[in-house]
Scaffold this active site. Structure first.
Site, PDB file in Angstrom:
ATOM      1  CG  ASP A  60       2.533  18.438  -7.500  1.00 19.32           C
ATOM      2  OD1 ASP A  60       2.645  17.742  -8.523  1.00 19.32           O
ATOM      3  OD2 ASP A  60       3.473  19.121  -7.038  1.00 19.32           O
ATOM      4  CG  HIS A 100       0.349  20.648 -15.941  1.00 18.19           C
ATOM      5  ND1 HIS A 100       1.282  21.265 -16.749  1.00 18.19           N
ATOM      6  CD2 HIS A 100       0.411  21.304 -14.747  1.00 18.19           C
ATOM      7  CE1 HIS A 100       1.883  22.227 -16.082  1.00 18.19           C
ATOM      8  NE2 HIS A 100       1.373  22.277 -14.858  1.00 18.19           N
ATOM      9  CB  SER A 105     -10.222  23.355  -5.324  1.00 24.15           C
ATOM     10  OG  SER A 105     -11.562  22.946  -5.246  1.00 24.15           O
TER      11      SER A 105
END
Length: 285
Positions: A89, A146, A252
């Protein structure tokens, strides 16, 4: 004001501040941890209905909250074999071709792919004229990373460096930002060739972890460290598309790199596009 903010980043003890913040975030402080979590939820308008555990009191520490798991099925995976899925995301900062070994950081700022990946030509050669994407994770975002495709880990590289903020203002004003910050580089073999997935540290990023090695940093090192992994056998690390590969404890940036001619980003994926982990990102040639 922007110049003052950038100057302060050069002057402030970024590693010290980040490690102190990390200790506080990792501590199980009871009501105080819950107070910090609730303030953070309100300040950044975090949608806790997506989280597996929705209440601040469900988390023993701020880090547990920050790396919170999502509810099953909340991020559908683009399962088509010819589609690269979003790994996180966040928001796309930049994407496009790697030109003469250079990536775009921001307007009028390019930086070296070879430096980003640790300085060895043998690591960067496969991506020299390929494609890249940079995704910024804001504090409100889900902070587990992921796999965008199925891959087998070939190499992990820890690269020491600065801990500048990686927000858009800093990206526009600090040269070579992503190639000078502390980072963890991972190189995977996939069905279409190698893929680089880089986890970039930043101010207040207390930890970078991978699922196979645990915490890679801290402690902060002074030297580059490299780990090689076998393609087969009991110690091979093969991760399926959509599987968790790592996480940031506080936010980050992720940088992806692919070889030339292997991946075409979908037309609706542009700088400024909000990303959701598992959604379609690019097409594999």
């Amino acid at each position: 004001m922007d110049k003052i903010k950038i100057t302060l980043q050069y002057l402030m003890p970024k590693h010290l501040i980040s490690r102190l913040a990390g200790k506080i975030a990792a501590a199980k402080l009871g009501w105080f941890s819950h107070f910090l979590i609730n303030r953070f939820i309100k300040a950044y308008k975090i949608d806790m209905t997506e989280a597996r555990f929705e209440q601040a009191e469900d988390y023993a520490s701020f880090n547990e909250f920050f790396t919170r798991p999502l509810k099953d099925g909340i991020r559908p995976l683009a399962s088509e074999t010819d589609i690269v899925a979003h790994p996180v995301d966040g928001t796309i900062s930049q994407l496009g071709p790697i030109t003469n070994g250079k990536l775009v950081q921001a307007k009028n700022h390019n930086y070296s792919l070879q430096s980003l990946l640790g300085g060895l030509e043998q690591t960067s050669a496969a991506f020299t004229d390929g494609t890249f994407a940079t995704i910024y994770l804001a504090p409100k975002d889900y902070h587990r990373i992921h796999m965008p495709v199925t891959g087998t880990l070939r190499e992990m590289i820890y690269i020491p460096g600065e801990l500048f903020s990686v927000n858009p203002l800093t990206a526009e004003n600090v040269p070579d930002l992503f190639a000078r910050n502390e980072r963890v580089v991972t190189i995977f073999d996939t069905e279409f060739g190698p893929m680089a997935l880089v986890l970039v540290g930043a101010t207040i990023v207390a930890s970078i972890e991978t699922v196979w090695a645990g915490t890679v940093t801290p402690p902060t090192g002074k030297h580059i460290f490299r780990w090689s992994y076998p393609a087969k056998g009991n110690t091979a690390v093969k991760l399926e598309k959509g599987a968790e590969m790592g996480r940031f404890k506080l936010g980050s940036t992720v940088v992806l790199a692919f070889p030339e001619g292997k991946v075409d980003f979908l037309a609706d994926q542009q700088p400024g596009t909000v990303t959701r982990m598992g959604a379609p990102f690019a097409e594999i040639n």
